[in-house]
Write a protein that holds these residues in place. Structure first.
Motif, short mmCIF file in Angstrom:
data_model
loop_
_atom_site.label_atom_id
_atom_site.label_comp_id
_atom_site.label_asym_id
_atom_site.label_seq_id
_atom_site.Cartn_x
_atom_site.Cartn_y
_atom_site.Cartn_z
N MET A 67 -2.40 -70.72 -3.74
CA MET A 67 -1.27 -70.94 -2.83
C MET A 67 -1.42 -72.23 -2.03
O MET A 67 -2.51 -72.62 -1.65
N ASP A 68 -0.27 -72.83 -1.75
CA ASP A 68 -0.17 -73.94 -0.81
C ASP A 68 0.57 -73.38 0.41
O ASP A 68 1.80 -73.43 0.47
N PRO A 69 -0.15 -72.79 1.37
CA PRO A 69 0.53 -72.12 2.48
C PRO A 69 1.36 -73.07 3.35
O PRO A 69 2.33 -72.65 3.98
N ILE A 70 1.02 -74.35 3.35
CA ILE A 70 1.77 -75.31 4.17
C ILE A 70 3.21 -75.43 3.68
O ILE A 70 4.12 -75.68 4.46
N ALA A 71 3.43 -75.21 2.39
CA ALA A 71 4.77 -75.33 1.82
C ALA A 71 5.64 -74.09 2.08
O ALA A 71 6.84 -74.14 1.83
N LEU A 72 5.07 -73.01 2.59
CA LEU A 72 5.81 -71.77 2.80
C LEU A 72 6.69 -71.87 4.05
O LEU A 72 6.35 -72.55 5.01
N SER A 73 7.79 -71.13 4.03
CA SER A 73 8.62 -70.99 5.23
C SER A 73 7.83 -70.21 6.27
O SER A 73 6.83 -69.55 5.94
N ASP A 74 8.26 -70.27 7.52
CA ASP A 74 7.56 -69.53 8.57
C ASP A 74 7.49 -68.04 8.25
O ASP A 74 6.46 -67.40 8.45
N ARG A 75 8.58 -67.49 7.73
CA ARG A 75 8.62 -66.05 7.40
C ARG A 75 7.63 -65.73 6.27
O ARG A 75 6.87 -64.76 6.34
N ASP A 76 7.65 -66.54 5.20
CA ASP A 76 6.74 -66.31 4.08
C ASP A 76 5.29 -66.57 4.49
O ASP A 76 4.37 -65.89 4.02
#
Length: 143
Positions: A67-76
């Motif tokens: 995963m690239d958590p930085i690319a996730l929306s705040d909710r995700d």
């Protein structure tokens, strides 16, 4: 595995920029133990907040597993953090009105999941750290 590439963090306050992390690159392999050490103000907490997905970097990338958590929306990102990240804080950060068991169950309550399986796991984890007979106690009673 955690992969960090060219990680930079700059804080801005009243127009004043304070660079904290400067192009940090490293890899932590699965199962590897790492200590983050340095003097006060060197960016240890900032790095941990970014790795724990509590803060976002100014530049660079972080990969946790696939995963690239930085690319996730705040909710995700909140869902990712709830399901994939664990924290052990220097201070307990326990809710004093909740029992030890309830404090351990908070992530499963927040995700509206787990039920009996989550409670059984929480009881097992508390037993493993020596709190089998005190899991209904409030945090102040655990000291």
């Amino acid at each position: 595995m955690i992969e960090v590439s060219n990680l930079t963090k700059v804080y801005t306050n009243d127009g004043v920029e304070t660079p904290v992390l400067h192009g940090l690159t490293f890899e932590i392999k699965t199962g590897e133990f790492v200590a983050i050490m340095g003097p006060s103000g060197s960016g240890k907490s900032t790095l941990l907040h970014i790795l724990g997905t509590l803060d976002r970097p100014t530049a660079g990338s972080v990969r946790i597993g696939e995963m690239d958590p930085i690319a996730l929306s705040d909710r995700d990102l909140a869902a990712f953090r709830n399901q994939k990240i664990g924290f052990v804080f220097q201070d307990h950060h326990l809710l004093p009105q909740c029992s030890a068991l309830e404090n351990v169950l908070i992530p499963s309550i927040a995700s509206r999941g787990g039920g009996d399986a989550a409670e059984a796991r929480a009881r097992d984890l508390l037993a493993r750290v020596g709190l089998a007979d005190r899991m209904e106690h409030r945090p102040a009673e655990l000291s």
